[in-house]
Write a protein that holds these residues in place. Structure first.
Motif, PDB file in Angstrom:
ATOM      1  N   THR A  82      19.824  -2.913 -11.729  1.00 58.22           N
ATOM      2  CA  THR A  82      19.017  -1.956 -10.975  1.00 58.22           C
ATOM      3  C   THR A  82      19.908  -0.935 -10.283  1.00 58.22           C
ATOM      4  O   THR A  82      21.141  -1.046 -10.293  1.00 58.22           O
ATOM      5  CB  THR A  82      18.163  -2.679  -9.916  1.00 58.22           C
ATOM      6  OG1 THR A  82      19.035  -3.262  -8.933  1.00 58.22           O
ATOM      7  CG2 THR A  82      17.313  -3.772 -10.561  1.00 58.22           C
ATOM      8  N   ASP A  84      20.223  -0.642  -7.160  1.00 58.02           N
ATOM      9  CA  ASP A  84      20.923  -1.335  -6.072  1.00 58.02           C
ATOM     10  C   ASP A  84      22.229  -1.956  -6.563  1.00 58.02           C
ATOM     11  O   ASP A  84      23.230  -1.980  -5.834  1.00 58.02           O
ATOM     12  CB  ASP A  84      20.029  -2.422  -5.475  1.00 58.02           C
ATOM     13  CG  ASP A  84      18.853  -1.840  -4.702  1.00 58.02           C
ATOM     14  OD1 ASP A  84      18.953  -0.675  -4.266  1.00 58.02           O
ATOM     15  OD2 ASP A  84      17.837  -2.549  -4.540  1.00 58.02           O
ATOM     16  N   ASP A  85      22.223  -2.462  -7.791  1.00 52.88           N
ATOM     17  CA  ASP A  85      23.450  -3.031  -8.356  1.00 52.88           C
ATOM     18  C   ASP A  85      24.516  -1.953  -8.519  1.00 52.88           C
ATOM     19  O   ASP A  85      25.700  -2.188  -8.247  1.00 52.88           O
ATOM     20  CB  ASP A  85      23.156  -3.682  -9.709  1.00 52.88           C
ATOM     21  CG  ASP A  85      22.245  -4.888  -9.583  1.00 52.88           C
ATOM     22  OD1 ASP A  85      22.466  -5.704  -8.669  1.00 52.88           O
ATOM     23  OD2 ASP A  85      21.307  -5.001 -10.392  1.00 52.88           O
ATOM     24  N   GLN A  87      24.760   0.760  -6.732  1.00 50.45           N
ATOM     25  CA  GLN A  87      25.228   1.121  -5.397  1.00 50.45           C
ATOM     26  C   GLN A  87      26.211   0.088  -4.857  1.00 50.45           C
ATOM     27  O   GLN A  87      27.229   0.434  -4.248  1.00 50.45           O
ATOM     28  CB  GLN A  87      24.041   1.252  -4.441  1.00 50.45           C
ATOM     29  CG  GLN A  87      24.411   1.817  -3.071  1.00 50.45           C
ATOM     30  CD  GLN A  87      24.994   3.214  -3.170  1.00 50.45           C
ATOM     31  OE1 GLN A  87      24.329   4.145  -3.608  1.00 50.45           O
ATOM     32  NE2 GLN A  87      26.250   3.368  -2.778  1.00 50.45           N
ATOM     33  N   ARG A  88      25.919  -1.195  -5.104  1.00 52.18           N
ATOM     34  CA  ARG A  88      26.843  -2.243  -4.651  1.00 52.18           C
ATOM     35  C   ARG A  88      28.193  -2.127  -5.352  1.00 52.18           C
ATOM     36  O   ARG A  88      29.244  -2.326  -4.727  1.00 52.18           O
ATOM     37  CB  ARG A  88      26.230  -3.622  -4.897  1.00 52.18           C
ATOM     38  CG  ARG A  88      25.234  -4.063  -3.840  1.00 52.18           C
ATOM     39  CD  ARG A  88      24.940  -5.547  -3.959  1.00 52.18           C
ATOM     40  NE  ARG A  88      24.242  -5.841  -5.208  1.00 52.18           N
ATOM     41  CZ  ARG A  88      22.925  -5.927  -5.319  1.00 52.18           C
ATOM     42  NH1 ARG A  88      22.166  -5.735  -4.253  1.00 52.18           N
ATOM     43  NH2 ARG A  88      22.359  -6.204  -6.475  1.00 52.18           N
ATOM     44  N   PHE A 134      22.762   5.020 -12.006  1.00 57.72           N
ATOM     45  CA  PHE A 134      21.789   4.209 -11.276  1.00 57.72           C
ATOM     46  C   PHE A 134      20.661   3.730 -12.188  1.00 57.72           C
ATOM     47  O   PHE A 134      19.514   3.628 -11.784  1.00 57.72           O
ATOM     48  CB  PHE A 134      21.231   4.975 -10.071  1.00 57.72           C
ATOM     49  CG  PHE A 134      22.267   5.225  -9.006  1.00 57.72           C
ATOM     50  CD1 PHE A 134      22.460   4.309  -7.984  1.00 57.72           C
ATOM     51  CD2 PHE A 134      23.064   6.358  -9.047  1.00 57.72           C
ATOM     52  CE1 PHE A 134      23.426   4.523  -7.010  1.00 57.72           C
ATOM     53  CE2 PHE A 134      24.034   6.580  -8.079  1.00 57.72           C
ATOM     54  CZ  PHE A 134      24.216   5.661  -7.058  1.00 57.72           C
TER      55      PHE A 134
END
Length: 334
Positions: A82, A84-85, A87-88, A134
């Protein structure tokens, strides 16, 4: 392939990591000078090196937090990846970049260690420019990078730093039995992280080979060569630690690889009793077997590429010039 420039978040996280590492480095210097007896007796370069190893520990803990989710889901379908992954992964690369940039300012004896820490800025640049869409397209390479960060820079880095600190500083304050006990714990931890790191990464590329070759094309050897170099450094450190562990068991006071001017010289009449190793006798054999098995798996990757290259060039020999230009173009792109 996404082509995205650096963002304010990248700069902020990298700067914060750099500043925090620097502040903790200065604090560690002052704390050890005040509370550790005979700290001034150690060479300045050694004191600087040990302080930066301690100062990087909070960043390593942060790397564990941001990279662990990607490691746990590494072999799941890419569709599970995702935004979020992504971004991490960018935050993890930025954290590592800031700490490693400060680390590169401190004198280091190990040339390969310098090259390894140059990977921090390189990974951030590569991830931001190529794997920051992303979307699930970022999963292919980002998962591999997160495994290297988690096992190499984060968990493995903590065990390696602790082991080096014990060898360079702790042995002046600890009894030999206590020194060996703590160092053996570092060796055990480094063994687990190194084996998992090297095996999971090569198995990951074997598992995703079709997607990897479809993405990189004739430039596929570049990530494989990078993986070979990184894993070589990890195996190298692990084997060196086992060599030093054997010396500590025999009672060698000053392991050659980690001797320094601050070491106290034992009396000539001192007899060092051998300490039973914390590891089974078969450990050396098993470790060599693991290394060679990993080499075989790695050669499978190179063989897969050689096979793809053969099929690619033999499919239509009349266009060899065009394919040569394609090889050069792919290598330049990556």
């Amino acid at each position: 392939m996404a082509s995205t420039g650096f963002t304010d978040i990248d700069i902020q996280v990298t700067s914060s990591s750099f500043i925090a590492t620097g502040l903790l480095y200065e604090y560690t210097h002052g704390y050890l000078e005040k509370n550790l007896p005979k700290w001034d007796c150690f060479p300045q370069t050694l004191r600087n090196r040990m302080c930066i190893e301690i100062a990087c520990i909070p960043v390593r803990i942060g790397l564990i937090y941001f990279s662990l989710p990607s490691v746990l889901l590494a072999f799941t379908p890419a569709s599970n990846w995702t935004a979020d992954d992504t971004q991490r992964s960018l935050i993890a690369c930025s954290l590592m970049t800031g700490a490693y940039l400060f680390d590169l300012m401190i004198y280091r004896e190990d040339f390969f260690g310098i090259l390894h820490h140059c990977m921090g800025p390189a990974l951030l640049l590569w991830t931001r420019l190529c794997f920051s869409s992303f979307t699930s397209a970022d999963a292919l390479v980002s998962r591999s990078l997160m495994m290297f960060i988690f096992f190499g820079a984060a968990t493995g880095g903590v065990f390696a730093s602790a082991g080096v600190f014990l060898l360079r500083v702790g042995k002046r304050y600890l009894e030999r039995s206590s020194l060996y006990k703590y160092f053996a714990l570092c060796v055990a931890g480094l063994t687990v992280t190194t084996v998992l790191s090297c095996y999971l990464n090569v198995l990951y590329f074997l598992h995703t080979w079709d997607a990897a070759y479809g993405y990189f094309g004739l430039a596929a050897p570049l990530p494989i060569i990078w993986e070979t170099f990184e894993c070589y450094l990890q195996w190298r450190w692990l084997l060196r630690f086992y060599s030093i562990e054997a010396k500590l068991c025999r009672g060698d006071q000053r392991p050659k690889d980690y001797s320094d001017m601050s070491d106290s010289t034992p009396d000539e009449g001192t007899v060092w009793h051998e300490i039973p190793s914390a590891f089974p006798k078969e450990t050396a054999f098993i470790l060599r077997a693991l290394v060679w098995q990993w080499v075989v798996l790695l050669l499978c990757l190179y063989f897969k590429f050689a096979k793809e290259l053969y099929l690619h060039w033999s499919f239509s020999p009349t266009h060899s010039v065009t394919r040569t230009e394609e090889v050069i173009q792919n290598i330049t792109k990556w």
